[in-house]
Design a protein around this motif. Structure first.
Motif, PDB file in Angstrom:
ATOM      1  N   LYS A 146       0.821  -1.208   0.000  1.00  0.00           N
ATOM      2  CA  LYS A 146       0.000   0.000   0.000  1.00  0.00           C
ATOM      3  C   LYS A 146       0.855   1.258   0.000  1.00  0.00           C
ATOM      4  N   ARG A 147       2.171   1.100  -0.138  1.00  0.00           N
ATOM      5  CA  ARG A 147       3.041   2.262  -0.246  1.00  0.00           C
ATOM      6  C   ARG A 147       4.200   1.950  -1.188  1.00  0.00           C
ATOM      7  N   LEU A 148       4.748   3.002  -1.767  1.00  0.00           N
ATOM      8  CA  LEU A 148       5.952   2.887  -2.599  1.00  0.00           C
ATOM      9  C   LEU A 148       6.696   4.211  -2.482  1.00  0.00           C
ATOM     10  N   ASP A 149       7.884   4.160  -1.899  1.00  0.00           N
ATOM     11  CA  ASP A 149       8.645   5.375  -1.646  1.00  0.00           C
ATOM     12  C   ASP A 149       9.521   5.789  -2.819  1.00  0.00           C
ATOM     13  N   VAL A 150      10.210   4.836  -3.421  1.00  0.00           N
ATOM     14  CA  VAL A 150      11.081   5.169  -4.557  1.00  0.00           C
ATOM     15  C   VAL A 150      10.983   4.061  -5.599  1.00  0.00           C
ATOM     16  N   LEU A 151      10.732   4.479  -6.822  1.00  0.00           N
ATOM     17  CA  LEU A 151      10.758   3.580  -7.975  1.00  0.00           C
ATOM     18  C   LEU A 151      12.026   3.870  -8.757  1.00  0.00           C
ATOM     19  N   LEU A 179       1.697   2.898 -11.233  1.00  0.00           N
ATOM     20  CA  LEU A 179       2.063   2.972  -9.816  1.00  0.00           C
ATOM     21  C   LEU A 179       1.867   4.363  -9.231  1.00  0.00           C
ATOM     22  N   ARG A 180       1.501   5.336 -10.061  1.00  0.00           N
ATOM     23  CA  ARG A 180       1.310   6.711  -9.576  1.00  0.00           C
ATOM     24  C   ARG A 180       0.296   6.796  -8.423  1.00  0.00           C
ATOM     25  N   PRO A 181      -0.844   6.095  -8.482  1.00  0.00           N
ATOM     26  CA  PRO A 181      -1.802   6.219  -7.373  1.00  0.00           C
ATOM     27  C   PRO A 181      -1.212   5.822  -6.023  1.00  0.00           C
ATOM     28  N   VAL A 182      -0.483   4.708  -5.963  1.00  0.00           N
ATOM     29  CA  VAL A 182       0.075   4.282  -4.679  1.00  0.00           C
ATOM     30  C   VAL A 182       1.193   5.223  -4.237  1.00  0.00           C
ATOM     31  N   MET A 183       1.952   5.764  -5.188  1.00  0.00           N
ATOM     32  CA  MET A 183       3.003   6.705  -4.834  1.00  0.00           C
ATOM     33  C   MET A 183       2.413   8.041  -4.361  1.00  0.00           C
ATOM     34  N   THR A 184       1.315   8.462  -4.980  1.00  0.00           N
ATOM     35  CA  THR A 184       0.641   9.686  -4.551  1.00  0.00           C
ATOM     36  C   THR A 184       0.127   9.540  -3.120  1.00  0.00           C
ATOM     37  N   SER A 193       3.011   9.752  -0.701  1.00  0.00           N
ATOM     38  CA  SER A 193       3.539  11.114  -0.530  1.00  0.00           C
ATOM     39  C   SER A 193       2.741  11.908   0.509  1.00  0.00           C
ATOM     40  N   LYS A 194       1.460  11.553   0.692  1.00  0.00           N
ATOM     41  CA  LYS A 194       0.616  12.295   1.634  1.00  0.00           C
ATOM     42  C   LYS A 194       1.058  12.112   3.080  1.00  0.00           C
ATOM     43  N   SER A 195       1.726  10.999   3.370  1.00  0.00           N
ATOM     44  CA  SER A 195       2.163  10.731   4.745  1.00  0.00           C
ATOM     45  C   SER A 195       3.683  10.675   4.853  1.00  0.00           C
ATOM     46  N   SER A 196       4.378  11.239   3.875  1.00  0.00           N
ATOM     47  CA  SER A 196       5.835  11.184   3.832  1.00  0.00           C
ATOM     48  C   SER A 196       6.413  12.592   3.836  1.00  0.00           C
ATOM     49  N   PRO A 197       7.692  12.728   4.217  1.00  0.00           N
ATOM     50  CA  PRO A 197       8.331  14.039   4.141  1.00  0.00           C
ATOM     51  C   PRO A 197       8.270  14.609   2.725  1.00  0.00           C
ATOM     52  N   LYS A 198       8.193  15.913   2.631  1.00  0.00           N
ATOM     53  CA  LYS A 198       8.088  16.601   1.351  1.00  0.00           C
ATOM     54  C   LYS A 198       9.227  16.178   0.412  1.00  0.00           C
ATOM     55  N   ASP A 199       8.883  15.895  -0.824  1.00  0.00           N
ATOM     56  CA  ASP A 199       9.824  15.572  -1.904  1.00  0.00           C
ATOM     57  C   ASP A 199      10.564  14.251  -1.712  1.00  0.00           C
ATOM     58  N   SER A 200      10.104  13.392  -0.812  1.00  0.00           N
ATOM     59  CA  SER A 200      10.828  12.145  -0.555  1.00  0.00           C
ATOM     60  C   SER A 200      10.343  10.976  -1.407  1.00  0.00           C
ATOM     61  N   VAL A 209       4.989  13.471  -6.233  1.00  0.00           N
ATOM     62  CA  VAL A 209       5.984  12.499  -6.699  1.00  0.00           C
ATOM     63  C   VAL A 209       7.013  13.220  -7.564  1.00  0.00           C
ATOM     64  N   LEU A 210       8.262  13.079  -7.210  1.00  0.00           N
ATOM     65  CA  LEU A 210       9.376  13.770  -7.867  1.00  0.00           C
ATOM     66  C   LEU A 210      10.069  12.812  -8.826  1.00  0.00           C
ATOM     67  N   ASP A 211      10.214  13.193 -10.088  1.00  0.00           N
ATOM     68  CA  ASP A 211      10.943  12.387 -11.073  1.00  0.00           C
ATOM     69  C   ASP A 211      12.268  13.049 -11.387  1.00  0.00           C
ATOM     70  N   ILE A 212      13.333  12.271 -11.374  1.00  0.00           N
ATOM     71  CA  ILE A 212      14.662  12.799 -11.651  1.00  0.00           C
ATOM     72  C   ILE A 212      15.427  11.819 -12.539  1.00  0.00           C
ATOM     73  N   ALA A 213      16.163  12.323 -13.513  1.00  0.00           N
ATOM     74  CA  ALA A 213      16.979  11.482 -14.386  1.00  0.00           C
ATOM     75  C   ALA A 213      18.444  11.633 -14.027  1.00  0.00           C
ATOM     76  N   VAL A 214      19.214  10.569 -14.289  1.00  0.00           N
ATOM     77  CA  VAL A 214      20.619  10.567 -13.893  1.00  0.00           C
ATOM     78  C   VAL A 214      21.434   9.700 -14.841  1.00  0.00           C
ATOM     79  N   ASN A 215      22.655  10.143 -15.127  1.00  0.00           N
ATOM     80  CA  ASN A 215      23.640   9.249 -15.714  1.00  0.00           C
ATOM     81  C   ASN A 215      24.312   8.524 -14.561  1.00  0.00           C
ATOM     82  N   PRO A 216      24.004   7.243 -14.334  1.00  0.00           N
ATOM     83  CA  PRO A 216      24.605   6.536 -13.198  1.00  0.00           C
ATOM     84  C   PRO A 216      26.079   6.225 -13.397  1.00  0.00           C
TER      85      PRO A 216
END
Length: 332
Positions: free
Chosen positions: A112-117, A153-158, A161-168, A228-235
C-alpha cells in the motif's frame, strides 16, 4: 558540443557522499528496482535491504532474482535480522506492456506504499528486434515500458507522498553519458520514432535522452499535484550485462573507463534519498550524474528541448513524452 570537462567528470567523478556507510535506516520504506537482480540494480538492492528497506526486484527471470536474493541474504548472515529489510521478486518483462501491467497490479495487491521507484533496467545494442507491441526494442524497453510502469504505480506513490516528508517520494530514471556525447541536436529525432532505425547507437541514445525528457515532463505536469518527484541521472559506465550485445568496436573504446557497479548504486542512492534533490529541481529539469551530484552543465540545445515553444524552446521533451503516452494508453 559538450564541454570536455563535463564529459571527463562523468567518467572520473568525485567521491560519492552517500553510501552504505552513512545511509539512514530505511525501515518502513518500500522500493522497486527494475532489473534489480544484477549489476547496479543488485548492488542497490543489497544496500537498501541492509538498511532495512523492503525491496522489490522487478525483472523477467525468476531464477536470476532468486539467486540474487540468496546471495544478498548470505552477505548479511552475521547481521541481526531485525535490522534488515525484505527482498521480494515480481516477474516483469519490459518488452511486453501486458507483463508490465500485470507486474504493477501484483505489486499493488501486495503493498500500500511505494517510496522510490528505480527505473534501472535497460538494454543496448539489440539489432532487428521489436517489442511485443511492435516498438523499436531499445526505446520500448528503456523508455516506454517504464512510462507505463510509473503511470500504473502513480496512485500508490501519490498516497505514499501524503504521509511522507516533502519531496521524498521519487522516481529515478537511467540516462547515460551518451546523452552529452551522441544525442542529435535537440536530443530526440521525433520524426524517426516510428521508423525503427537500425542504427543501434542512435536508438539507444534516443531512449536515454528520452528518459531525461520523461522525468522532466512527469515532474512538470504532475509533480506538484501528486507529490511524486521524477529525476533522471547518468549513473555512470560499469562492468554490467548491459554490454552483452555490444559489438567489440563499440565496447572496447569504453572498456578502460568502466567501474564496478557499486558506484552506480551510490549514484542512485543520492537521487532517491538525498535532501539535495527537490521538486523545484525536478520541475526545472535538472539532471544528475555519477556518484551523486548535479550535472555541471548540459548542452544548450538539450536545455531548449525541455522548454515548450511558448517558453522559447523546441518542445521536443513534450513531444517525446506525448509519443510514449500514446503507446501506453491502451494499457492504462
Amino acid at each position: 558540443m559538450p564541454s570536455p570537462w563535463n564529459v571527463y567528470t562523468q567518467f572520473w567523478p568525485p567521491k560519492a557522499t552517500l553510501t552504505e556507510q552513512n545511509i539512514a535506516s530505511q525501515t518502513g520504506k518500500v522500493f522497486i528496482i527494475t532489473g534489480g537482480s544484477s549489476g547496479i540494480g543488485y548492488e542497490l538492492s543489497r544496500i537498501l535491504y541492509g538498511a532495512g528497506g523492503t525491496v522489490y526486484m522487478l525483472t523477467r527471470t525468476k531464477s536470476n532474482a532468486e539467486d540474487a536474493i540468496r546471495s544478498i541474504e548470505k552477505s548479511f548472515a552475521s547481521q541481526e535480522k531485525t535490522t534488515l529489510g525484505q527482498l521480494e521478486f515480481i516477474m516483469m518483462d519490459l518488452e511486453d506492456l501486458e507483463s508490465v501491467k500485470t507486474a504493477a497490479q501484483e505489486f499493488t495487491w501486495k503493498e500500500k506504499r511505494l517510496d522510490v521507484l528505480y527505473n534501472n533496467a535497460g538494454v543496448s545494442c539489440v539489432v532487428d528486434k521489436k517489442t511485443k507491441q511492435e516498438l523499436e526494442y531499445q526505446c520500448g524497453v528503456n523508455s516506454v515500458g517504464h512510462v507505463l510502469l510509473e503511470k500504473l504505480l502513480r496512485p500508490v506513490m501519490t498516497e505514499t507522498s501524503k504521509s511522507s516528508p516533502k519531496d521524498s517520494v521519487r522516481v529515478v530514471w537511467a540516462a547515460s553519458v551518451l546523452v552529452d556525447l551522441n544525442a542529435p541536436i535537440g536530443g530526440v529525432a521525433i520524426e524517426k520514432l516510428d521508423t525503427h532505425s537500425t542504427d543501434i547507437t542512435e536508438t539507444y541514445v534516443t531512449s536515454k535522452t528520452g528518459n531525461w525528457f520523461i522525468a522532466s515532463e512527469f515532474s512538470k505536469r504532475e509533480g506538484h499535484r501528486t507529490g511524486v518527484l521524477d529525476i533522471a541521472v547518468n549513473p555512470g559506465s560499469y562492468v554490467t550485462n548491459v554490454w552483452r550485445n555490444t559489438p567489440w568496436y563499440l565496447y572496447y573504446p569504453f572498456y578502460w573507463t568502466l567501474r564496478y557497479p557499486i558506484h552506480g548504486a551510490y549514484t542512485y542512492l543520492w537521487c532517491g534519498l538525498s535532501d539535495e534533490v527537490t521538486m523545484k529541481d525536478a520541475v526545472a529539469g535538472r539532471y544528475a550524474t555519477c556518484d551523486g551530484r548535479w550535472h555541471p552543465g548540459q548542452r544548450e540545445d538539450l536545455l531548449l528541448a525541455l522548454k515548450s515553444e511558448d517558453e522559447g524552446g523546441t518542445g521536443q521533451a513534450k513531444a517525446f513524452f506525448d509519443w510514449c503516452e500514446s503507446k501506453v494508453a491502451p494499457f492504462v
